[in-house]
Scaffold this motif. Structure first.
Motif, PDB file in Angstrom:
ATOM      1  N   ALA A 143      -4.626  18.711 -23.259  1.00  0.00           N
ATOM      2  CA  ALA A 143      -4.918  18.073 -24.550  1.00  0.00           C
ATOM      3  C   ALA A 143      -3.681  18.086 -25.444  1.00  0.00           C
ATOM      4  O   ALA A 143      -3.372  17.083 -26.094  1.00  0.00           O
ATOM      5  CB  ALA A 143      -6.080  18.788 -25.241  1.00  0.00           C
ATOM      6  N   ALA A 144      -2.963  19.195 -25.461  1.00  0.00           N
ATOM      7  CA  ALA A 144      -1.756  19.286 -26.292  1.00  0.00           C
ATOM      8  C   ALA A 144      -0.683  18.314 -25.801  1.00  0.00           C
ATOM      9  O   ALA A 144      -0.054  17.617 -26.596  1.00  0.00           O
ATOM     10  CB  ALA A 144      -1.231  20.719 -26.291  1.00  0.00           C
ATOM     11  N   LEU A 145      -0.479  18.251 -24.492  1.00  0.00           N
ATOM     12  CA  LEU A 145       0.515  17.327 -23.950  1.00  0.00           C
ATOM     13  C   LEU A 145       0.132  15.877 -24.222  1.00  0.00           C
ATOM     14  O   LEU A 145       0.986  15.072 -24.603  1.00  0.00           O
ATOM     15  CB  LEU A 145       0.699  17.558 -22.448  1.00  0.00           C
ATOM     16  CG  LEU A 145       1.337  18.894 -22.051  1.00  0.00           C
ATOM     17  CD1 LEU A 145       1.263  19.086 -20.548  1.00  0.00           C
ATOM     18  CD2 LEU A 145       2.764  18.993 -22.564  1.00  0.00           C
ATOM     19  N   GLU A 152       2.514  16.806 -27.992  1.00  0.00           N
ATOM     20  CA  GLU A 152       3.231  18.055 -28.275  1.00  0.00           C
ATOM     21  C   GLU A 152       4.342  18.256 -27.252  1.00  0.00           C
ATOM     22  O   GLU A 152       4.227  17.831 -26.103  1.00  0.00           O
ATOM     23  CB  GLU A 152       2.275  19.249 -28.248  1.00  0.00           C
ATOM     24  CG  GLU A 152       1.196  19.188 -29.300  1.00  0.00           C
ATOM     25  CD  GLU A 152       1.717  19.196 -30.733  1.00  0.00           C
ATOM     26  OE1 GLU A 152       2.827  19.708 -30.966  1.00  0.00           O
ATOM     27  OE2 GLU A 152       1.019  18.679 -31.617  1.00  0.00           O
ATOM     28  N   ARG A 153       5.419  18.884 -27.693  1.00  0.00           N
ATOM     29  CA  ARG A 153       6.554  19.124 -26.802  1.00  0.00           C
ATOM     30  C   ARG A 153       6.163  20.114 -25.708  1.00  0.00           C
ATOM     31  O   ARG A 153       5.538  21.151 -25.995  1.00  0.00           O
ATOM     32  CB  ARG A 153       7.740  19.690 -27.584  1.00  0.00           C
ATOM     33  CG  ARG A 153       8.305  18.739 -28.591  1.00  0.00           C
ATOM     34  CD  ARG A 153       9.480  19.283 -29.378  1.00  0.00           C
ATOM     35  NE  ARG A 153       9.497  20.730 -29.505  1.00  0.00           N
ATOM     36  CZ  ARG A 153      10.598  21.484 -29.397  1.00  0.00           C
ATOM     37  NH1 ARG A 153      11.765  20.927 -29.195  1.00  0.00           N
ATOM     38  NH2 ARG A 153      10.526  22.789 -29.539  1.00  0.00           N
ATOM     39  N   PRO A 154       6.526  19.834 -24.457  1.00  0.00           N
ATOM     40  CA  PRO A 154       6.209  20.762 -23.369  1.00  0.00           C
ATOM     41  C   PRO A 154       6.721  22.177 -23.620  1.00  0.00           C
ATOM     42  O   PRO A 154       6.048  23.145 -23.263  1.00  0.00           O
ATOM     43  CB  PRO A 154       6.888  20.123 -22.157  1.00  0.00           C
ATOM     44  CG  PRO A 154       6.894  18.667 -22.475  1.00  0.00           C
ATOM     45  CD  PRO A 154       7.132  18.591 -23.970  1.00  0.00           C
ATOM     46  N   ARG A 193       3.675  21.131 -13.537  1.00  0.00           N
ATOM     47  CA  ARG A 193       2.802  20.816 -12.398  1.00  0.00           C
ATOM     48  C   ARG A 193       1.429  20.321 -12.876  1.00  0.00           C
ATOM     49  O   ARG A 193       0.912  19.324 -12.373  1.00  0.00           O
ATOM     50  CB  ARG A 193       2.644  22.055 -11.533  1.00  0.00           C
ATOM     51  CG  ARG A 193       1.748  21.858 -10.345  1.00  0.00           C
ATOM     52  CD  ARG A 193       1.710  23.114  -9.519  1.00  0.00           C
ATOM     53  NE  ARG A 193       0.609  23.068  -8.584  1.00  0.00           N
ATOM     54  CZ  ARG A 193       0.206  24.085  -7.873  1.00  0.00           C
ATOM     55  NH1 ARG A 193       0.820  25.248  -7.958  1.00  0.00           N
ATOM     56  NH2 ARG A 193      -0.813  23.966  -7.051  1.00  0.00           N
ATOM     57  N   ILE A 194       0.852  21.031 -13.843  1.00  0.00           N
ATOM     58  CA  ILE A 194      -0.436  20.618 -14.411  1.00  0.00           C
ATOM     59  C   ILE A 194      -0.310  19.195 -14.963  1.00  0.00           C
ATOM     60  O   ILE A 194      -1.177  18.346 -14.718  1.00  0.00           O
ATOM     61  CB  ILE A 194      -0.880  21.582 -15.535  1.00  0.00           C
ATOM     62  CG1 ILE A 194      -1.232  22.952 -14.977  1.00  0.00           C
ATOM     63  CG2 ILE A 194      -2.058  21.008 -16.313  1.00  0.00           C
ATOM     64  CD1 ILE A 194      -1.399  24.024 -16.054  1.00  0.00           C
ATOM     65  N   ALA A 195       0.768  18.946 -15.689  1.00  0.00           N
ATOM     66  CA  ALA A 195       0.973  17.623 -16.288  1.00  0.00           C
ATOM     67  C   ALA A 195       1.047  16.544 -15.212  1.00  0.00           C
ATOM     68  O   ALA A 195       0.345  15.526 -15.290  1.00  0.00           O
ATOM     69  CB  ALA A 195       2.242  17.630 -17.133  1.00  0.00           C
ATOM     70  N   GLY A 231      -1.415  13.063 -14.292  1.00  0.00           N
ATOM     71  CA  GLY A 231      -0.884  11.772 -14.690  1.00  0.00           C
ATOM     72  C   GLY A 231      -0.050  11.751 -15.948  1.00  0.00           C
ATOM     73  O   GLY A 231       0.176  10.686 -16.521  1.00  0.00           O
ATOM     74  N   ILE A 232       0.423  12.892 -16.399  1.00  0.00           N
ATOM     75  CA  ILE A 232       1.275  12.940 -17.579  1.00  0.00           C
ATOM     76  C   ILE A 232       2.716  12.953 -17.092  1.00  0.00           C
ATOM     77  O   ILE A 232       3.154  13.892 -16.430  1.00  0.00           O
ATOM     78  CB  ILE A 232       0.978  14.179 -18.447  1.00  0.00           C
ATOM     79  CG1 ILE A 232      -0.473  14.138 -18.916  1.00  0.00           C
ATOM     80  CG2 ILE A 232       1.951  14.254 -19.627  1.00  0.00           C
ATOM     81  CD1 ILE A 232      -0.928  15.405 -19.609  1.00  0.00           C
ATOM     82  N   GLU A 233       3.431  11.882 -17.417  1.00  0.00           N
ATOM     83  CA  GLU A 233       4.811  11.734 -16.957  1.00  0.00           C
ATOM     84  C   GLU A 233       5.764  12.494 -17.869  1.00  0.00           C
ATOM     85  O   GLU A 233       5.455  12.745 -19.033  1.00  0.00           O
ATOM     86  CB  GLU A 233       5.189  10.249 -16.924  1.00  0.00           C
ATOM     87  CG  GLU A 233       4.385   9.452 -15.915  1.00  0.00           C
ATOM     88  CD  GLU A 233       4.534   9.950 -14.489  1.00  0.00           C
ATOM     89  OE1 GLU A 233       5.666  10.319 -14.102  1.00  0.00           O
ATOM     90  OE2 GLU A 233       3.532   9.978 -13.766  1.00  0.00           O
ATOM     91  N   PRO A 234       6.953  12.817 -17.362  1.00  0.00           N
ATOM     92  CA  PRO A 234       7.943  13.487 -18.208  1.00  0.00           C
ATOM     93  C   PRO A 234       8.316  12.611 -19.394  1.00  0.00           C
ATOM     94  O   PRO A 234       8.292  11.378 -19.285  1.00  0.00           O
ATOM     95  CB  PRO A 234       9.156  13.661 -17.292  1.00  0.00           C
ATOM     96  CG  PRO A 234       8.657  13.455 -15.902  1.00  0.00           C
ATOM     97  CD  PRO A 234       7.442  12.593 -16.001  1.00  0.00           C
TER      98      PRO A 234
END
Length: 78
Positions: free
Chosen positions: A34-36, A40-42, A58-60, A64-67
């Motif tokens: 949720a934060a990502l 929010e900054r990693p 890894r979780i990101a 499906g959360i890209e860098p």
């Protein structure tokens, strides 16, 4: 107390706390996501989570959360 009875008791306690730990870990993973997703900054997410930076990445990726793109950083409220 008989050693095997003590072992049975310790095993039951371990199993009860293991389930609670897994529930807490799942909640922490959902909060990280949720934060990502909220932008929010990693680094900030990692600092406030119980996980390493590698595990947060890894979780990101698994969800499906890209860098973030390289470039200007998000302003912080400091």
């Amino acid at each position: 107390m008989d050693p095997l009875d003590a072992l049975d008791q310790a095993t039951r306690q371990y199993q009860r706390t293991e389930a609670a730990h897994e529930k807490s870990r799942t909640a922490a993973v959902q909060a990280v996501l949720a934060a990502l997703r909220a932008g929010e900054r990693p680094t900030d997410v990692t600092d406030r989570s119980p996980f390493t930076a590698a595990y947060v990445r890894r979780i990101a990726r698994e969800n499906g959360i890209e860098p973030a793109r390289r470039g200007p950083k998000k302003e912080t409220g400091s």
